[in-house]
Design a protein around this motif. Structure first.
Motif, PDB file in Angstrom:
ATOM      1  N   LYS A 106       0.860  -1.187   0.000  1.00 32.67           N
ATOM      2  CA  LYS A 106       0.000   0.000   0.000  1.00 32.67           C
ATOM      3  C   LYS A 106       0.893   1.233   0.000  1.00 32.67           C
ATOM      4  CE  LYS A 106      -3.751  -2.304   2.487  1.00 32.67           C
ATOM      5  NZ  LYS A 106      -4.724  -2.267   3.595  1.00 32.67           N
ATOM      6  N   TRP A 107       0.358   2.350  -0.441  1.00 35.59           N
ATOM      7  CA  TRP A 107       1.144   3.577  -0.440  1.00 35.59           C
ATOM      8  C   TRP A 107       1.388   4.019   1.000  1.00 35.59           C
ATOM      9  CZ3 TRP A 107       3.670   4.797  -4.582  1.00 35.59           C
ATOM     10  CH2 TRP A 107       3.145   4.501  -5.837  1.00 35.59           C
ATOM     11  N   ILE A 108       2.645   4.039   1.406  1.00 33.71           N
ATOM     12  CA  ILE A 108       3.056   4.570   2.703  1.00 33.71           C
ATOM     13  C   ILE A 108       3.621   5.957   2.458  1.00 33.71           C
ATOM     14  CG2 ILE A 108       4.647   4.295   4.641  1.00 33.71           C
ATOM     15  CD1 ILE A 108       4.337   1.263   4.296  1.00 33.71           C
ATOM     16  N   ILE A 109       3.073   6.952   3.153  1.00 37.41           N
ATOM     17  CA  ILE A 109       3.327   8.358   2.837  1.00 37.41           C
ATOM     18  C   ILE A 109       3.967   9.066   4.027  1.00 37.41           C
ATOM     19  CG2 ILE A 109       2.267  10.508   2.036  1.00 37.41           C
ATOM     20  CD1 ILE A 109      -0.243   8.660   1.358  1.00 37.41           C
ATOM     21  N   GLY A 110       5.012   9.846   3.768  1.00 33.30           N
ATOM     22  CA  GLY A 110       5.631  10.654   4.803  1.00 33.30           C
ATOM     23  C   GLY A 110       7.076  10.971   4.462  1.00 33.30           C
ATOM     24  N   LEU A 129       5.877   6.623  -0.921  1.00 31.27           N
ATOM     25  CA  LEU A 129       5.736   8.023  -1.306  1.00 31.27           C
ATOM     26  C   LEU A 129       6.336   8.955  -0.257  1.00 31.27           C
ATOM     27  CD1 LEU A 129       4.674   9.897  -3.469  1.00 31.27           C
ATOM     28  CD2 LEU A 129       2.370   9.588  -2.546  1.00 31.27           C
ATOM     29  N   HIS A 130       7.494   9.511  -0.587  1.00 35.54           N
ATOM     30  CA  HIS A 130       8.161  10.507   0.250  1.00 35.54           C
ATOM     31  C   HIS A 130       7.447  11.837   0.002  1.00 35.54           C
ATOM     32  CE1 HIS A 130      11.330  13.383   1.436  1.00 35.54           C
ATOM     33  NE2 HIS A 130      11.861  12.394   2.141  1.00 35.54           N
ATOM     34  N   ALA A 131       6.668  12.288   1.000  1.00 33.35           N
ATOM     35  CA  ALA A 131       5.763  13.409   0.729  1.00 33.35           C
ATOM     36  C   ALA A 131       5.348  14.090   2.024  1.00 33.35           C
ATOM     37  CB  ALA A 131       4.530  12.892  -0.017  1.00 33.35           C
ATOM     38  N   PRO A 132       4.708  15.271   1.898  1.00 30.90           N
ATOM     39  CA  PRO A 132       4.225  15.998   3.076  1.00 30.90           C
ATOM     40  C   PRO A 132       3.238  15.182   3.908  1.00 30.90           C
ATOM     41  CG  PRO A 132       4.215  17.429   1.156  1.00 30.90           C
ATOM     42  CD  PRO A 132       4.503  16.050   0.660  1.00 30.90           C
ATOM     43  N   MET A 133       3.114  15.614   5.185  1.00 27.33           N
ATOM     44  CA  MET A 133       2.260  14.888   6.131  1.00 27.33           C
ATOM     45  C   MET A 133       1.186  15.817   6.694  1.00 27.33           C
ATOM     46  SD  MET A 133       5.277  12.526   7.869  1.00 27.33           S
ATOM     47  CE  MET A 133       6.408  13.883   8.207  1.00 27.33           C
ATOM     48  N   ARG A 151      -1.975  14.623  -4.101  1.00 27.71           N
ATOM     49  CA  ARG A 151      -3.290  14.129  -4.513  1.00 27.71           C
ATOM     50  C   ARG A 151      -3.223  13.481  -5.892  1.00 27.71           C
ATOM     51  NH1 ARG A 151      -7.764  15.711  -7.482  1.00 27.71           N
ATOM     52  NH2 ARG A 151      -9.789  15.123  -6.591  1.00 27.71           N
ATOM     53  N   GLN A 152      -2.554  14.154  -6.821  1.00 24.17           N
ATOM     54  CA  GLN A 152      -2.472  13.641  -8.186  1.00 24.17           C
ATOM     55  C   GLN A 152      -1.773  12.292  -8.239  1.00 24.17           C
ATOM     56  OE1 GLN A 152      -0.624  16.750 -10.504  1.00 24.17           O
ATOM     57  NE2 GLN A 152      -2.221  18.230  -9.990  1.00 24.17           N
ATOM     58  N   ILE A 153      -0.669  12.158  -7.520  1.00 27.78           N
ATOM     59  CA  ILE A 153       0.065  10.887  -7.532  1.00 27.78           C
ATOM     60  C   ILE A 153      -0.792   9.764  -6.960  1.00 27.78           C
ATOM     61  CG2 ILE A 153       2.033   9.643  -6.561  1.00 27.78           C
ATOM     62  CD1 ILE A 153       3.626  12.269  -6.732  1.00 27.78           C
ATOM     63  N   LEU A 154      -1.451  10.025  -5.844  1.00 23.58           N
ATOM     64  CA  LEU A 154      -2.267   8.980  -5.231  1.00 23.58           C
ATOM     65  C   LEU A 154      -3.361   8.475  -6.173  1.00 23.58           C
ATOM     66  CD1 LEU A 154      -2.678  10.251  -1.553  1.00 23.58           C
ATOM     67  CD2 LEU A 154      -1.387   8.254  -2.341  1.00 23.58           C
ATOM     68  N   PHE A 155      -3.862   9.369  -7.027  1.00 22.39           N
ATOM     69  CA  PHE A 155      -4.917   8.996  -7.959  1.00 22.39           C
ATOM     70  C   PHE A 155      -4.376   8.637  -9.348  1.00 22.39           C
ATOM     71  CE2 PHE A 155      -7.371  11.194  -4.696  1.00 22.39           C
ATOM     72  CZ  PHE A 155      -8.440  10.341  -4.537  1.00 22.39           C
ATOM     73  N   GLY A 156      -3.055   8.470  -9.443  1.00 19.85           N
ATOM     74  CA  GLY A 156      -2.470   7.939 -10.666  1.00 19.85           C
ATOM     75  C   GLY A 156      -2.068   8.952 -11.716  1.00 19.85           C
ATOM     76  N   PRO A 281       6.500  15.760  -3.577  1.00 19.62           N
ATOM     77  CA  PRO A 281       6.363  14.314  -3.395  1.00 19.62           C
ATOM     78  C   PRO A 281       7.242  13.546  -4.383  1.00 19.62           C
ATOM     79  CG  PRO A 281       4.203  15.366  -3.448  1.00 19.62           C
ATOM     80  CD  PRO A 281       5.204  16.397  -3.897  1.00 19.62           C
ATOM     81  N   LEU A 282       7.940  12.527  -3.881  1.00 17.43           N
ATOM     82  CA  LEU A 282       8.813  11.700  -4.702  1.00 17.43           C
ATOM     83  C   LEU A 282       8.455  10.237  -4.485  1.00 17.43           C
ATOM     84  CD1 LEU A 282      12.261  13.466  -4.073  1.00 17.43           C
ATOM     85  CD2 LEU A 282      10.752  13.737  -6.047  1.00 17.43           C
TER      86      LEU A 282
END
Length: 304
Positions: A106-110, A129-133, A151-156, A281-282
């Protein structure tokens, strides 16, 4: 270096996202604000049982933090996991969560200390996903570019980053897997199963409140072990809350430039990633095209 990485499924409106606190205590207002923002995307947001907890400096005991993460991983409706914040503590969870993460991509974000969890994902062949929290999602406006890119990355919808040049940049192009994160966290994992410093990768680095001599010492560890020489590219992000030390022979960026001057791969400086509001986000573990030119720095993701 070619590695087959697993890409977690992109989200669709209405999917579930869990907010967990794998490390330090979080301000409840930031979680509340993040929930509001994420629900507007729209996602079904759940807050883990110990997300707002306190056990010493941590949001919960080690077992409580592991249980929250496992619950998010094994809940079918949850498609992504947002870490509420960093702060020391993620290293406590790595061995216990390794198999759980591998079985439930699953996408793990932070970012920040969450770099340890990204390293875990890389070790198990899973993108993250290295990204804001939560603080960023609460404090920054809805049209903030990093929020929108997340948002865009999470939705592809994958972005193409077109960023400014820096006088110390070295031109060149690379196509390779992207890895990286917080320098101190990642260097603390060297020699473990979660060591991300692999040959043939594009590495990005950032840090906060680390004196330049400590950053140089970490870089010497990478250099003397052959890790710096084996990279395909280097992205130097934002280093913050430190004081330059002229006695070292240059600014921090100049010291980093000197450390890699004998290599021929592309290098860029001051890329917008790190403990700053402009924290792009990277996708860790994704193949990227990285091009440093005289007019711009380009970064795009080569995944479907």
């Amino acid at each position: 270096m070619t590695v087959k990485m697993i890409q977690p499924p992109f989200l669709i409106p209405g999917d579930g996202l869990a907010i967990v606190s794998p490390a330090s205590i979080i301000n409840p207002d930031y979680v509340k604000g993040a929930v509001k923002r994420l629900e507007s995307w729209p996602l079904g947001v759940s807050v883990s049982p110990h997300c707002l907890g306190k056990s010493g400096a941590y949001a919960g005991t080690i077992d409580e933090r592991i249980d929250d993460f496992r619950q998010a991983l094994y809940t079918p409706e949850v498609k992504a996991i947002l870490c509420s914040r960093g702060g020391y503590g993620c290293v406590h969870l790595l061995d216990q969560l390794a198999d759980d993460v591998a079985h439930n991509p699953k996408w793990i974000i932070g970012f920040s200390d969450i770099s340890a969890l990204h390293a875990l994902c890389v070790s198990r062949g899973i993108m993250s996903l290295h990204a804001p929290m939560c603080k960023h999602l609460t404090a920054e406006p809805a049209d903030d570019r990093c929020t929108q890119y997340l948002r865009q990355i999470l939705f592809g919808e994958l972005p193409h980053y077109h960023e400014k040049t820096h006088p110390l940049n070295r031109c060149g192009e690379a196509r390779a897997m992207l890895v990286g994160g917080n320098m101190a966290v990642l260097c603390g994992l060297i020699g473990t199963p979660y060591d991300v410093f692999r040959p043939g990768t594009v590495l990005f680095i950032e840090d906060i409140a680390e004196p330049p001599y400590k950053i140089e010492r970490m870089l010497y560890q990478l250099k003397l072990s052959g890790r710096l020489a084996s990279l395909a590219g280097l992205i130097v992000g934002r280093f913050t809350e430190y004081t330059e030390n002229p006695g070292l022979g240059g600014t921090l960026y100049e010291l980093i430039s000197q450390m890699v001057e004998e290599y021929d791969y592309p290098v860029c400086f001051d890329f917008p990633v790190g403990h700053v509001p402009d924290n792009l986000p990277l996708i860790e573990g994704a193949e990227v095209t990285f091009a440093v030119g005289k007019q711009s720095v380009e970064l795009s993701f080569c995944i479907k």
